[in-house]
Design a protein around this motif. Structure first.
Motif, PDB file in Angstrom:
ATOM      1  N   LEU A 101       0.830  -1.207   0.000  1.00 48.75           N
ATOM      2  CA  LEU A 101       0.000   0.000   0.000  1.00 48.75           C
ATOM      3  C   LEU A 101       0.861   1.253   0.000  1.00 48.75           C
ATOM      4  O   LEU A 101       0.593   2.213  -0.730  1.00 48.75           O
ATOM      5  N   ALA A 102       1.881   1.263   0.843  1.00 43.54           N
ATOM      6  CA  ALA A 102       2.763   2.427   0.926  1.00 43.54           C
ATOM      7  C   ALA A 102       3.473   2.660  -0.407  1.00 43.54           C
ATOM      8  O   ALA A 102       3.628   3.807  -0.856  1.00 43.54           O
ATOM      9  N   HIS A 103       3.879   1.581  -1.055  1.00 41.22           N
ATOM     10  CA  HIS A 103       4.595   1.698  -2.321  1.00 41.22           C
ATOM     11  C   HIS A 103       3.678   2.209  -3.429  1.00 41.22           C
ATOM     12  O   HIS A 103       4.100   2.969  -4.305  1.00 41.22           O
ATOM     13  N   GLY A 104       2.399   1.814  -3.389  1.00 41.58           N
ATOM     14  CA  GLY A 104       1.471   2.198  -4.443  1.00 41.58           C
ATOM     15  C   GLY A 104       0.701   3.468  -4.174  1.00 41.58           C
ATOM     16  O   GLY A 104      -0.068   3.917  -5.036  1.00 41.58           O
ATOM     17  N   ALA A 105       0.866   4.069  -2.997  1.00 43.21           N
ATOM     18  CA  ALA A 105       0.123   5.280  -2.656  1.00 43.21           C
ATOM     19  C   ALA A 105       0.472   6.404  -3.615  1.00 43.21           C
ATOM     20  O   ALA A 105       1.653   6.656  -3.905  1.00 43.21           O
ATOM     21  N   THR A 106      -0.536   7.084  -4.121  1.00 45.53           N
ATOM     22  CA  THR A 106      -0.321   8.125  -5.120  1.00 45.53           C
ATOM     23  C   THR A 106      -0.479   9.537  -4.570  1.00 45.53           C
ATOM     24  O   THR A 106      -0.463  10.502  -5.326  1.00 45.53           O
ATOM     25  N   GLY A 107      -0.647   9.673  -3.289  1.00 43.92           N
ATOM     26  CA  GLY A 107      -0.790  10.999  -2.706  1.00 43.92           C
ATOM     27  C   GLY A 107      -2.097  11.139  -1.957  1.00 43.92           C
ATOM     28  O   GLY A 107      -2.955  10.253  -1.991  1.00 43.92           O
ATOM     29  N   PRO A 108      -2.295  12.244  -1.253  1.00 41.01           N
ATOM     30  CA  PRO A 108      -3.488  12.433  -0.425  1.00 41.01           C
ATOM     31  C   PRO A 108      -4.778  12.363  -1.240  1.00 41.01           C
ATOM     32  O   PRO A 108      -4.817  12.702  -2.416  1.00 41.01           O
ATOM     33  N   CYS A 109      -5.843  11.887  -0.589  1.00 33.07           N
ATOM     34  CA  CYS A 109      -7.177  11.874  -1.194  1.00 33.07           C
ATOM     35  C   CYS A 109      -8.179  12.270  -0.119  1.00 33.07           C
ATOM     36  O   CYS A 109      -7.890  12.196   1.070  1.00 33.07           O
ATOM     37  N   LEU A 168      -2.559   5.717   3.052  1.00 32.87           N
ATOM     38  CA  LEU A 168      -2.975   6.353   1.800  1.00 32.87           C
ATOM     39  C   LEU A 168      -3.030   7.872   1.894  1.00 32.87           C
ATOM     40  O   LEU A 168      -3.224   8.550   0.883  1.00 32.87           O
ATOM     41  N   GLY A 169      -2.894   8.404   3.095  1.00 31.74           N
ATOM     42  CA  GLY A 169      -2.994   9.847   3.268  1.00 31.74           C
ATOM     43  C   GLY A 169      -4.403  10.363   3.077  1.00 31.74           C
ATOM     44  O   GLY A 169      -4.614  11.479   2.588  1.00 31.74           O
TER      45      GLY A 169
END
Length: 261
Positions: A101-109, A168-169
């Motif tokens: 999950l941390a590796h694939g996180a694309t920024g805050p949502c 995921l922020g």
């Protein structure tokens, strides 16, 4: 003085107002055969719901067909036995899932949507996709809510969404999860909303929309309440006991455009 013109209503009338077991009658010192068999069947259905296998790949395919980006994760509960005996393991991601999950996180949502098996995978199989369809329509109307990837979590307890949302922020996490089966509803789905999710959040910091099933809240009713709480929670930057469901009385406030740092 009582009004004798109003006939007394028989207790059997209660059955038209509640699924609770009332006015069952008796045979000697025991229940009649039919109520006893009905109870035994409902009890078996509840037990089956708790132990049912979670069909995560099928659910992922159905959500993918809606155009959603889906990621599958697992808790630290190695199997159903661990899950039932060690609730704490269902509140934590296993190491591989957390890293992925941390590796694939694309920024805050603004909103992370998590779907977990909980105590009734049957509830998720029957209701989750239909509820998500209704919810997506409402979140896209007007001031749209930005939804991150949809996470399917196996061996999940409600608090697992806090760790997922933090990684995921997400400004808020919505956890759709199978509720503890009852004798009248073995397939009830619940939605738990938590603002600023992170490990250690308590149930007092969440809002819950429960009893989503064919004899309870409809998908549209539940989605309306969830969408209202999402928008109002994001606007106020709070969920839980400080946020009351007033969806029937007024529109939610404007959210604004700020995302979490």
């Amino acid at each position: 003085m009582s009004d004798k013109s109003v006939p007394a209503r028989p207790i059997l009338d209660l059955r038209s107002f509640t699924p609770a077991r009332v006015a069952l009658g008796r045979s000697g010192a025991s229940l009649p055969t039919k109520p006893l068999l009905d109870f035994t069947l409902d009890h078996a259905r509840a037990r089956d719901a708790v132990h049912a296998a979670f069909e995560a790949p099928r659910l992922a395919a159905e959500l993918d067909a809606l155009g959603l980006a889906v990621t599958e994760v697992s808790s630290r509960a190695a199997d159903r036995r661990d899950y039932l005996r060690r609730p704490d393991l269902g509140r934590q991601l296993d190491a591989g899932s957390a890293e992925a999950l941390a590796h694939g996180a694309t920024g805050p949502c603004q909103l992370a949507l998590v779907i977990g098996d909980g105590l009734s995978a049957a509830a998720v199989h029957v209701h989750a996709v239909a509820l998500v369809k209704s919810l997506l329509r409402l979140l896209a109307n007007g001031e749209a809510v930005a939804i991150g990837p949809v996470i399917i979590a196996s061996g999940a307890r409600v608090a697992l969404g806090d760790e997922i949302g933090a990684i995921l922020g997400a400004h808020m996490v919505a956890m759709l999860i199978g509720e503890r089966p009852g004798l009248s509803a073995p397939d009830s789905l619940g939605a738990y909303l938590t603002f600023a999710p992170k490990p250690g959040r308590t149930d007092a910091e969440r809002n819950c929309v429960s009893n989503i099933h064919h004899a309870g809240l409809s998908y549209d009713e539940a989605a309306f309440k969830i969408a209202w709480l999402v928008r109002e929670g994001l606007a106020r930057e709070v969920t839980g006991v400080a946020l009351k469901d007033e969806s029937a009385d007024r529109a939610p406030r404007r959210i604004g455009t700020a995302l979490p740092e």
